[in-house]
Design a protein around this motif. Structure first.
Motif, PDB file in Angstrom:
ATOM      1  N   VAL A 150       2.045 133.744  -3.858  1.00 32.65           N
ATOM      2  CA  VAL A 150       2.950 133.070  -2.944  1.00 32.65           C
ATOM      3  C   VAL A 150       4.385 133.384  -3.315  1.00 32.65           C
ATOM      4  O   VAL A 150       4.763 133.338  -4.474  1.00 32.65           O
ATOM      5  CB  VAL A 150       2.750 131.534  -2.989  1.00 32.65           C
ATOM      6  CG1 VAL A 150       3.656 130.858  -1.991  1.00 32.65           C
ATOM      7  CG2 VAL A 150       1.316 131.189  -2.724  1.00 32.65           C
ATOM      8  N   ASP A 154      10.604 131.787  -0.341  1.00 34.75           N
ATOM      9  CA  ASP A 154      10.583 131.918   1.115  1.00 34.75           C
ATOM     10  C   ASP A 154       9.812 130.747   1.709  1.00 34.75           C
ATOM     11  O   ASP A 154       8.585 130.698   1.641  1.00 34.75           O
ATOM     12  CB  ASP A 154       9.936 133.249   1.497  1.00 34.75           C
ATOM     13  CG  ASP A 154       9.836 133.446   2.999  1.00 34.75           C
ATOM     14  OD1 ASP A 154      10.442 132.679   3.765  1.00 34.75           O
ATOM     15  OD2 ASP A 154       9.129 134.392   3.403  1.00 34.75           O
ATOM     16  N   TYR A 155      10.526 129.796   2.292  1.00 34.89           N
ATOM     17  CA  TYR A 155       9.909 128.585   2.828  1.00 34.89           C
ATOM     18  C   TYR A 155       8.803 128.914   3.829  1.00 34.89           C
ATOM     19  O   TYR A 155       7.721 128.336   3.776  1.00 34.89           O
ATOM     20  CB  TYR A 155      10.972 127.686   3.469  1.00 34.89           C
ATOM     21  CG  TYR A 155      10.372 126.504   4.170  1.00 34.89           C
ATOM     22  CD1 TYR A 155       9.872 125.430   3.443  1.00 34.89           C
ATOM     23  CD2 TYR A 155      10.270 126.455   5.550  1.00 34.89           C
ATOM     24  CE1 TYR A 155       9.294 124.344   4.067  1.00 34.89           C
ATOM     25  CE2 TYR A 155       9.692 125.371   6.188  1.00 34.89           C
ATOM     26  CZ  TYR A 155       9.213 124.320   5.444  1.00 34.89           C
ATOM     27  OH  TYR A 155       8.629 123.260   6.064  1.00 34.89           O
ATOM     28  N   GLU A 156       9.041 129.854   4.727  1.00 30.44           N
ATOM     29  CA  GLU A 156       8.050 130.206   5.749  1.00 30.44           C
ATOM     30  C   GLU A 156       6.777 130.762   5.100  1.00 30.44           C
ATOM     31  O   GLU A 156       5.676 130.515   5.577  1.00 30.44           O
ATOM     32  CB  GLU A 156       8.632 131.211   6.745  1.00 30.44           C
ATOM     33  CG  GLU A 156       9.780 130.651   7.572  1.00 30.44           C
ATOM     34  CD  GLU A 156       9.394 129.436   8.396  1.00 30.44           C
ATOM     35  OE1 GLU A 156       8.251 129.375   8.903  1.00 30.44           O
ATOM     36  OE2 GLU A 156      10.235 128.537   8.539  1.00 30.44           O
ATOM     37  N   SER A 157       6.924 131.507   4.024  1.00 27.15           N
ATOM     38  CA  SER A 157       5.770 132.035   3.307  1.00 27.15           C
ATOM     39  C   SER A 157       4.928 130.910   2.703  1.00 27.15           C
ATOM     40  O   SER A 157       3.700 130.946   2.758  1.00 27.15           O
ATOM     41  CB  SER A 157       6.244 132.987   2.200  1.00 27.15           C
ATOM     42  OG  SER A 157       5.170 133.441   1.432  1.00 27.15           O
ATOM     43  N   VAL A 159       4.807 127.744   3.774  1.00 24.29           N
ATOM     44  CA  VAL A 159       4.183 127.022   4.890  1.00 24.29           C
ATOM     45  C   VAL A 159       2.945 127.776   5.376  1.00 24.29           C
ATOM     46  O   VAL A 159       1.885 127.181   5.576  1.00 24.29           O
ATOM     47  CB  VAL A 159       5.194 126.832   6.048  1.00 24.29           C
ATOM     48  CG1 VAL A 159       4.503 126.383   7.322  1.00 24.29           C
ATOM     49  CG2 VAL A 159       6.262 125.827   5.644  1.00 24.29           C
ATOM     50  N   LYS A 160       3.069 129.077   5.531  1.00 24.23           N
ATOM     51  CA  LYS A 160       1.957 129.891   6.015  1.00 24.23           C
ATOM     52  C   LYS A 160       0.815 129.932   5.001  1.00 24.23           C
ATOM     53  O   LYS A 160      -0.342 129.742   5.353  1.00 24.23           O
ATOM     54  CB  LYS A 160       2.447 131.307   6.325  1.00 24.23           C
ATOM     55  CG  LYS A 160       1.377 132.202   6.893  1.00 24.23           C
ATOM     56  CD  LYS A 160       1.937 133.565   7.230  1.00 24.23           C
ATOM     57  CE  LYS A 160       0.847 134.480   7.748  1.00 24.23           C
ATOM     58  NZ  LYS A 160       1.342 135.822   8.030  1.00 24.23           N
ATOM     59  N   TYR A 161       1.130 130.182   3.735  1.00 25.92           N
ATOM     60  CA  TYR A 161       0.099 130.326   2.708  1.00 25.92           C
ATOM     61  C   TYR A 161      -0.710 129.048   2.532  1.00 25.92           C
ATOM     62  O   TYR A 161      -1.923 129.087   2.414  1.00 25.92           O
ATOM     63  CB  TYR A 161       0.732 130.740   1.380  1.00 25.92           C
ATOM     64  CG  TYR A 161      -0.298 131.048   0.322  1.00 25.92           C
ATOM     65  CD1 TYR A 161      -0.880 132.309   0.256  1.00 25.92           C
ATOM     66  CD2 TYR A 161      -0.710 130.094  -0.586  1.00 25.92           C
ATOM     67  CE1 TYR A 161      -1.836 132.602  -0.700  1.00 25.92           C
ATOM     68  CE2 TYR A 161      -1.665 130.384  -1.557  1.00 25.92           C
ATOM     69  CZ  TYR A 161      -2.231 131.629  -1.603  1.00 25.92           C
ATOM     70  OH  TYR A 161      -3.173 131.914  -2.536  1.00 25.92           O
ATOM     71  N   ASN A 163      -0.842 126.572   4.726  1.00 27.54           N
ATOM     72  CA  ASN A 163      -1.199 126.015   6.012  1.00 27.54           C
ATOM     73  C   ASN A 163      -0.609 124.611   6.208  1.00 27.54           C
ATOM     74  O   ASN A 163      -1.288 123.671   6.614  1.00 27.54           O
ATOM     75  CB  ASN A 163      -2.715 125.997   6.192  1.00 27.54           C
ATOM     76  CG  ASN A 163      -3.126 125.832   7.628  1.00 27.54           C
ATOM     77  OD1 ASN A 163      -2.395 126.220   8.530  1.00 27.54           O
ATOM     78  ND2 ASN A 163      -4.282 125.239   7.852  1.00 27.54           N
ATOM     79  N   ASN A 166       4.534 122.792  10.108  1.00 30.93           N
ATOM     80  CA  ASN A 166       5.950 123.150  10.071  1.00 30.93           C
ATOM     81  C   ASN A 166       6.716 122.260  11.015  1.00 30.93           C
ATOM     82  O   ASN A 166       6.923 122.564  12.169  1.00 30.93           O
ATOM     83  CB  ASN A 166       6.140 124.615  10.438  1.00 30.93           C
ATOM     84  CG  ASN A 166       7.533 125.109  10.072  1.00 30.93           C
ATOM     85  OD1 ASN A 166       8.322 124.369   9.493  1.00 30.93           O
ATOM     86  ND2 ASN A 166       7.822 126.338  10.427  1.00 30.93           N
TER      87      ASN A 166
END
Length: 168
Positions: A150, A154-157, A159-161, A163, A166
């Motif tokens: 991870v 990177d906040y978006e990373s 959130v995606k990793y 799940n 958002n």
């Protein structure tokens, strides 16, 4: 010669058929349904009355991980843009304001430190950097294998990793 070629082909085919077993080496992914990342938003003002510190209670295992992001659009009404802290803001030519945090299994402390007296910030600067600041705290159960790839900065990373929902 044709007979030997046929026997050789039959031998190769037989060897291949025997050495290929039904053994399956696939990795089985299981879901850990009792341990999952959580996040919460907090808003607060950093000032001399609270020693430029905001404290949020949490309840995590001692080996778990905490990440903190600051909404760099806290006071302008635009969409959230999350930036991981620790972070240094350069204000003017020689002033530096640092956002940082400490945590244990019960609390997260978000605080600022500066190379100048923070009480001397102008009203506009205090509004931008200290007043009504919004932070997102992400609580992540520790797992050396699960969390290894991870990119936490990177906040978006994140959130995606993990799940995570958002929410703005």
């Amino acid at each position: 010669m044709k007979k030997y070629f046929t026997i050789l082909l039959l031998a190769i085919f037989g060897f291949t058929a025997i050495t290929c077993t039904d053994r399956n080496d696939d990795v089985i992914v299981t879901n850990d349904n009792d341990t999952y990342p959580q996040m919460r938003d907090i808003t607060g003002s950093l000032n001399s009355a609270n020693q430029f510190t905001i404290t949020q209670g949490i309840n995590i295992a001692p080996e778990d991980v905490v990440l903190v992001y600051r909404n760099i659009n806290s006071n302008n009404g635009n969409s959230a843009v999350w930036q991981m802290i620790p972070k240094t803001e350069f204000i003017g030519a020689s002033r530096e304001l640092d956002y940082n945090f400490l945590f244990n299994s019960q609390n997260v402390e978000i605080f600022t430190e500066a190379n100048f007296d923070q009480n001397l910030l102008t009203a506009a600067e205090a509004s931008q950097y200290l007043t009504n600041q919004r932070f997102r705290i992400v609580l992540i159960p520790a797992s050396s294998t699960k969390n290894a790839n991870v990119k936490y900065e990177d906040y978006e990373s994140v959130v995606k990793y993990f799940n995570l929902p958002n929410k703005d």
